[in-house]
Design a protein around this motif. Sequence first.
Motif, short mmCIF file in Angstrom:
data_model
loop_
_atom_site.label_atom_id
_atom_site.label_comp_id
_atom_site.label_asym_id
_atom_site.label_seq_id
_atom_site.Cartn_x
_atom_site.Cartn_y
_atom_site.Cartn_z
N PHE A 572 0.87 5.89 -2.38
CA PHE A 572 0.82 5.45 -0.99
C PHE A 572 1.64 6.35 -0.07
CE2 PHE A 572 -0.48 1.44 -3.04
CZ PHE A 572 -1.64 1.20 -2.31
N LYS A 573 2.62 7.06 -0.60
CA LYS A 573 3.39 7.98 0.23
C LYS A 573 2.55 9.17 0.67
CE LYS A 573 8.22 7.09 -1.04
NZ LYS A 573 9.43 7.65 -1.66
N THR A 574 1.57 9.55 -0.16
CA THR A 574 0.72 10.69 0.17
C THR A 574 -0.39 10.32 1.16
OG1 THR A 574 -0.67 10.23 -1.76
CG2 THR A 574 1.15 11.80 -2.04
N HIS A 575 -0.59 9.02 1.41
CA HIS A 575 -1.61 8.58 2.35
C HIS A 575 -0.95 8.18 3.67
CE1 HIS A 575 -3.74 8.21 -1.47
NE2 HIS A 575 -4.88 8.18 -0.77
N ASP A 576 -1.61 8.53 4.74
CA ASP A 576 -1.11 8.15 6.05
C ASP A 576 -1.52 6.70 6.32
OD1 ASP A 576 -0.16 7.97 8.56
OD2 ASP A 576 -1.67 9.27 9.49
N MET A 577 -0.56 5.79 6.15
CA MET A 577 -0.85 4.37 6.29
C MET A 577 -0.30 3.81 7.59
SD MET A 577 -0.01 3.14 2.39
CE MET A 577 -0.48 1.46 2.77
N GLY A 578 0.09 4.68 8.48
CA GLY A 578 0.59 4.19 9.76
C GLY A 578 1.91 3.46 9.59
N GLU A 579 1.97 2.25 10.15
CA GLU A 579 3.18 1.45 10.07
C GLU A 579 3.31 0.70 8.75
OE1 GLU A 579 5.57 1.43 12.29
OE2 GLU A 579 4.48 2.87 13.53
N VAL A 580 2.25 0.71 7.97
CA VAL A 580 2.25 -0.05 6.72
C VAL A 580 3.20 0.58 5.72
CG1 VAL A 580 0.85 -0.86 4.79
CG2 VAL A 580 -0.10 -0.84 7.10
N ALA A 581 3.98 -0.26 5.04
CA ALA A 581 4.91 0.20 4.00
C ALA A 581 4.88 -0.80 2.85
CB ALA A 581 6.31 0.34 4.57
N ILE A 582 5.46 -0.40 1.72
CA ILE A 582 5.52 -1.29 0.56
C ILE A 582 6.93 -1.27 -0.01
CG2 ILE A 582 3.08 -1.02 -0.06
CD1 ILE A 582 3.94 0.98 -2.20
N ARG A 583 7.29 -2.35 -0.68
CA ARG A 583 8.56 -2.41 -1.41
C ARG A 583 8.30 -3.12 -2.72
NH1 ARG A 583 11.54 -6.62 2.75
NH2 ARG A 583 10.38 -8.50 2.14
N VAL A 584 9.10 -2.76 -3.76
CA VAL A 584 8.84 -3.23 -5.11
C VAL A 584 10.12 -3.76 -5.71
CG1 VAL A 584 7.95 -2.61 -7.39
CG2 VAL A 584 7.05 -1.46 -5.36
N GLY A 585 10.00 -4.82 -6.53
CA GLY A 585 11.11 -5.34 -7.29
C GLY A 585 10.68 -5.64 -8.72
N ILE A 586 11.53 -5.33 -9.71
CA ILE A 586 11.19 -5.51 -11.12
C ILE A 586 12.36 -6.17 -11.83
CG2 ILE A 586 10.51 -4.37 -13.27
CD1 ILE A 586 9.39 -2.07 -11.63
N ASN A 587 12.05 -7.12 -12.71
CA ASN A 587 13.06 -7.76 -13.55
C ASN A 587 12.46 -8.03 -14.91
OD1 ASN A 587 15.48 -9.10 -14.28
ND2 ASN A 587 14.49 -11.07 -13.90
N SER A 588 13.31 -8.04 -15.96
CA SER A 588 12.86 -8.26 -17.33
C SER A 588 13.57 -9.46 -17.91
CB SER A 588 13.15 -7.02 -18.19
OG SER A 588 12.52 -5.88 -17.66
N GLY A 589 12.86 -10.16 -18.81
CA GLY A 589 13.44 -11.33 -19.45
C GLY A 589 12.36 -12.24 -20.02
#
Length: 668
Positions: A572-589
């Motif tokens: 997604f960083k290589t695509h011009d998405m305008g104002e759109v952004a993403i965030r990610v969270g990961i946990n294990s258990g």
Amino acid sequence: MYGMLYESVQHYVQEEYGVDVWKKVCHIIDCKHNSFKTHQIYPDKLMPDIAAALSACTGESFDFCMNFFGKCFVRFFSNFGYDKMIRSTGRYFCDFLQSIDNIHLIMRFTYPKMKSPSMQLTNMDDDGAVILYRSSRTGMSKYLIGQMTEVAREFYGLGIKAYVIESQNDITGGTAGPIKLADGPLTVIVKYRLDFDNREYMAKRVNTEAHPSQLRMPTVNLNVFLDLFPFTIVLNHDMKITHAGEKIVETWIMHNPGANPKGFIGTHVMDLFHCRRPKDTTIDWATLIQMRAVLFEFELIRTGHNRAAYDAVLNMDFENYDEMDLNEAQTMALAKAKEFNDAHPVDKDEASGEDEIDPATGERRSSQGLRSILLKGQMFYIKDVDSLIFLCSPLIENLDELHGIGLYLNDLNPHGLSRELVMAGWQHCSKLEIMFEKEEQRSDELEKSLELADSWKRQGDELLYSMIPRPIAERMRHSQEQVCQSFEEVSVIFLEVLNVYDGGLNSIQGAMQAVNTLNKVFSSLDEEIISPFVYKVETVGMVYMAVSGAPDVNPLHAEHACDMALRVMKKFKTHDMGEVAIRVGINSGPVVAGVVGQKVPRYCLFGDTVNTASRMESSSDPWKIQLSTYTAEKVRQVGYKVESRGTVKVKGKGEMETYWLLEGPPEG
């Protein structure tokens, strides 16, 4: 051989000796068939091979095993109703022996590729009978003894003793046929003696001796007899034709226009006919006088029909030919032959005897014209004229075959059912054609319906597997209640799409644009799901949830979850998405997974691990991947580059130390 013979062997070997013995027999002969299909053809050599293997396993002799197989077949075919056919052949065992060939002829409609042997009853007395067996198979003589003894016991209550008195070309233990230097296979000929109490049959035989009422009857003129039976041949001791019915003479002239019309009478019967049944029978007086209870089938030999042959007839180019010597039937036959030739002209290739090449198959096909006529009947000895009379009728099934032979309905015997059978056969064929067309149409409709059903099933499966993991769905299909599982350790991924929709905009166009954008983003995320390493759980609003380690256990769940997050971020960083952004969270258990709901069932994850993973996402920054401490330690040990973020206040958890995922492990 048809599979029904082997079905009987398999069934009764398992019943008499056990399933383990049958498996051992199959292993010895390397038989790959777990079961046999009734109407499927199997190798002939399989029968003696099974007998030899059973002999080795049980210690019984090979002949005993073949005899046992013959008895098994008689017991087995009663399941198909064929015992009724045998019981209806006659009151006595000798009636059955006389009808064996006819039974085989009837069965060829059900089993068209059956290579049936030929069996004739040649002699009878108070103590039994003698039968003659002819076949193209070797090694089956003891099998037949088993059949005969079982039929006598089961259907006639007789205990018989059967043994071979003469044998020719029979090789024990093989069915490939005897080897010889001449062309064509040799015929196996075996003569059996059957010892049983036959006094009742001999005492009640019809025409064993002339009845007193017959002695007082005046003799019948042979010409009257031939008028009544127009398809009849009278043979003397030399097997030459002395008299014949007018229809058979007329037919011979029509099929042999190049021959002298007067040459039929006085010719040896085998010069004009070919004996199709019984096979390989010697046509002489001594043989036929003993086979008066046997049905014969003769095929008329024809020289063909070409212009030169007709010219020879029309020019009366015969030795000692006198037109006045021809009777009315012969004259009419010549006229019919010429009429048929004019209606079916032939070219030079056909006149020269060459076959045409079929353009569809590339094979030779016979020239068109009259078909050979088949005559079926019985030999009778007439004491008054000291001759054998072949009382026969043409074998005709329908009108098309009647026309192909060159006959008409009026040519058939006026008595009996010959005409009715031909008409019934024609009507039956017409009905069959209509039924066949309807069945073809129905078959096409069924094929289309099945293709459509398969397409619907595939679509339904794809939809089901998109909501529920395939292993879970298969267990639910089989009514297994185990739809809830616990996993010791998985990695849960939450990804949120930011700045997609401004809730302050009260515009349908803006909402539709937000939906389209979200669809593109989630579709791109779906492309990064690599089963079975990562499984998509669900999407809720702007949040995308996935898991690694469930429903398929995966010890590298943390690594695969991080790999997916890095791929998504890079994509997604290589695509011009305008104002759109993403965030990610990961946990294990640990988590608990199960299917929830009936109307729209979903595969859901439950547990604190899921809540923590959600908090990792919600507290993350745009274009960042935030890991819990436990997940970060797991991936850092295998080379992933992580950076401490410090402590973060997490709702419901208080202060937690978290990490940023920067890069994957170095390649190589």
